[in-house]
Each structure stands twice: as C-alpha cells, then as structure tokens.
Design an enzyme around this catalytic site. Structure first.
Site, short mmCIF file in Angstrom:
data_model
loop_
_atom_site.label_atom_id
_atom_site.label_comp_id
_atom_site.label_asym_id
_atom_site.label_seq_id
_atom_site.Cartn_x
_atom_site.Cartn_y
_atom_site.Cartn_z
N ASN A 11 0.86 -1.18 0.00
CA ASN A 11 0.00 0.00 0.00
C ASN A 11 0.90 1.23 0.00
OD1 ASN A 11 -1.79 2.06 0.53
ND2 ASN A 11 -2.30 1.38 2.61
N TRP A 12 1.02 1.86 -1.15
CA TRP A 12 1.95 3.00 -1.27
C TRP A 12 1.37 4.27 -0.66
CZ3 TRP A 12 5.26 3.29 -6.37
CH2 TRP A 12 6.08 2.15 -6.44
N LYS A 13 0.08 4.26 -0.33
CA LYS A 13 -0.56 5.46 0.24
C LYS A 13 -0.30 6.67 -0.68
CE LYS A 13 -0.19 3.29 4.71
NZ LYS A 13 -0.13 3.40 6.16
N HIS A 98 -9.55 1.25 4.77
CA HIS A 98 -8.28 1.44 5.49
C HIS A 98 -8.52 2.39 6.66
CE1 HIS A 98 -4.23 2.66 6.46
NE2 HIS A 98 -3.82 1.56 5.85
N GLU A 100 -6.92 4.78 7.74
CA GLU A 100 -6.68 6.20 7.42
C GLU A 100 -7.91 6.80 6.72
OE1 GLU A 100 -2.90 5.63 5.50
OE2 GLU A 100 -2.04 5.08 7.44
N GLU A 168 -5.45 -4.79 10.59
CA GLU A 168 -4.41 -3.79 10.81
C GLU A 168 -4.71 -3.00 12.08
OE1 GLU A 168 -2.37 -2.68 6.86
OE2 GLU A 168 -4.13 -1.40 7.05
N GLY A 174 2.57 2.25 10.71
CA GLY A 174 3.58 3.29 10.57
C GLY A 174 4.31 3.65 11.85
N SER A 212 3.32 -2.13 10.36
CA SER A 212 4.75 -2.22 10.63
C SER A 212 5.36 -3.57 10.26
CB SER A 212 5.05 -1.87 12.09
OG SER A 212 4.72 -0.51 12.34
N GLY A 233 2.78 -1.17 4.26
CA GLY A 233 2.81 0.24 3.89
C GLY A 233 4.23 0.69 3.60
N GLY A 234 4.87 1.28 4.60
CA GLY A 234 6.20 1.88 4.43
C GLY A 234 7.21 0.98 3.75
P1 PGA Z 1 2.81 0.28 7.58
O1 PGA Z 1 1.33 0.51 6.98
O2 PGA Z 1 3.31 -1.03 7.01
O3 PGA Z 1 3.59 1.45 7.15
O4 PGA Z 1 2.66 0.19 9.07
C1 PGA Z 1 0.45 -0.55 6.78
C2 PGA Z 1 -0.84 -0.05 6.19
O5 PGA Z 1 -1.31 1.02 6.60
O6 PGA Z 1 -1.43 -0.70 5.29
#
Ligand code: PGA
Length: 250
Positions: A11-13, A98, A100, A168, A174, A212, A233-234
């Site tokens: 997930n590149w956000k 998600h 967010e 999640e 993050g 994470s 994500g990251g």
């Molecule tokens: P993260 O994000 O791996 O940076 O913790 C995961 C996500 O939000 O899908």
C-alpha cells in the site's frame, strides 16, 4: 478447505511519482519474474500511477490495486474514483476501509461494505481493512471491535475469490510497533471464526496482517496460523524492503 495462497500487498498510500515509482516497480518485477514466488503480489499505488503500472507489469504476475473507490460507477462526485475506473485502468484489487480512510474521511462499516460491493460489481477483489485503536486495545475490546467491523464491513455475498480481509491494528500502522505473535494469532483466529460461522466458505478467506511489517519481522508473522499474507505500507515503497517480505511468505 482449499489451500489459501499467501497474498503480499503493498500500500503506497500518498507516495510515488511516475519516474521513481516505475524504477521500484521494475526492480520488484525483475525479482518476481525471475523466481515466481509462492505468494501473490499486488501493488496499490496512488491512482495517478495505476494505469501506467498496470501496463508495466503486464504478464509478470504482479497485480495492481487501488487504495479506495467510490460506491457509484460514475456521476457527479468530484475528486472520487470508481471501482469501474480502477478496473478500466487495469487494476485487479482495491483496498477499502483502510483506517486512514475511516479516520480522515469518517468512513463507517456500512460505507465500507458498500464500497466492497462496488469493487465486486466491477470485478475487483476487495481488500477490506479492520483494526482496533490503542484505546480500544487497552480497554480489552480488540476482539469485539474487530469482529464487529468484520460483520459490518464484509458483504454477505463476499467469496474468498473476491474478498480478502486485512487486520491492521491502528496503533501498529507506521509506528514500528506490532502486537505480540500470540495477539496477532488470537485476532486472526477470531476473524476466521466470525467468517466461518457466517459464510459458507468462511474457512477459505485470506486474512492478511498489516501494521509495521518489515523484512525483520515478516517471517515470524507470516508463519502464524490463519495469517495468509500481509498488507505492507512503508516497507512496500522500496523493492529492496518489499521483496524479502514476499520471499518470507514461502
Ligand atoms: P505500515 O502501513 O506497514 O507502514 O505500518 C500498513 C498499512 O497502513 O497498510
């Protein structure tokens, strides 16, 4: 029960520009084409990159996903993107619900369910996200919250072919913090039970862990019972970090 092929989704956000993004995607693609990993690999870039990425990965086995979709196929919804548009751009998956989006845009379980239905209507696989906040975890409500989100966000017509669940924990996204392995296993088992009690193919749905995930913890997490992959994500932004996670899935 059929075998659940692991899924590693990136997930590149709101990260990634055409040129640098294409470079990372090409690096990942080289690895995937050379080794044909056991896991299915999906990259969810910003919508601006989806169409070009879909062309770039053609034939490599990498899938492209959106990060959100509108419930309608088209219409007067400035700034929104429909599931049909993502499919038209070459996407096969879309993340819905998600945390967010739930936090920044007030998305409810009911809306997330309708978005998942929109994804299915367009022929996309919905990756439906659920997860508790730190406050909810500290209050001992994790299983109750997550089970409620699954019940409210997963359409009744969902099948293992068109739906993936991503657990999640909001506080793990993050932050570099992850739940203990026992905690992850317990929540995944609860989601599995909830699905199995409710949907005829409940045992066959893939349940991803997200929050994470990185090369150093992927193997332990992916080895847990009822963990069928990861939403990353990251660590998905660089092929050098993402590829070891794909390999850790077996
Ligand atoms: P993260 O994000 O791996 O940076 O913790 C995961 C996500 O939000 O899908």
């Amino acid at each position: 029960m059929t075998t659940r092929r692991p899924l590693i989704a990136g997930n590149w956000k709101m990260n990634g520009l055409q040129e640098s993004g294409a470079v990372e995607l090409a690096l990942l693609q080289q690895r995937v084409t050379a080794t044909r990993p056991a896991a299915e690999v999906v990259i969810c870039p910003p919508a601006t990159l989806a169409a070009n990425f879909a062309v770039q990965v053609r034939g490599s086995g990498i899938g492209i996903g959106g990060q959100d979709c509108h419930v309608k196929a088209s219409g007067a919804h400035t700034g929104d993107i429909s599931a049909e548009m993502l499919a038209d751009a070459g996407a096969s998956h879309v993340i819905v619900g998600h945390s967010e989006r739930r936090a920044d845009h007030g998305e409810t379980d009911g809306l997330v369910r309708t978005k998942a239905e929109a994804a299915h209507r367009a022929g996309l696989t919905a990756i439906i996200c659920v997860g508790e906040t730190l406050e909810q975890r500290d209050a001992g409500r994790t299983i109750e919250i997550v089970s409620g989100q699954v019940a409210g966000s997963v359409p009744e017509a969902a099948t293992p072919a068109n739906t993936v669940i991503a657990y999640e924990p909001v506080w793990a996204i993050g932050t570099g913090r992850t739940p203990t392995e026992d905690d992850i296993a317990a929540v995944h088992a609860a989601i599995r039970r909830r699905l199995a009690d409710w949907l005829s193919q409940g045992a066959d749905f893939r349940i991803l862990y997200g929050g994470s995930v990185k090369p150093s913890n992927a193997k332990e997490i992916l080895a847990l019972k009822d963990v069928d992959g990861a939403l990353v994500g990251g660590a998905s932004l660089k092929a050098a970090d993402f590829w070891p996670i794909v390999e850790a899935a077996g």
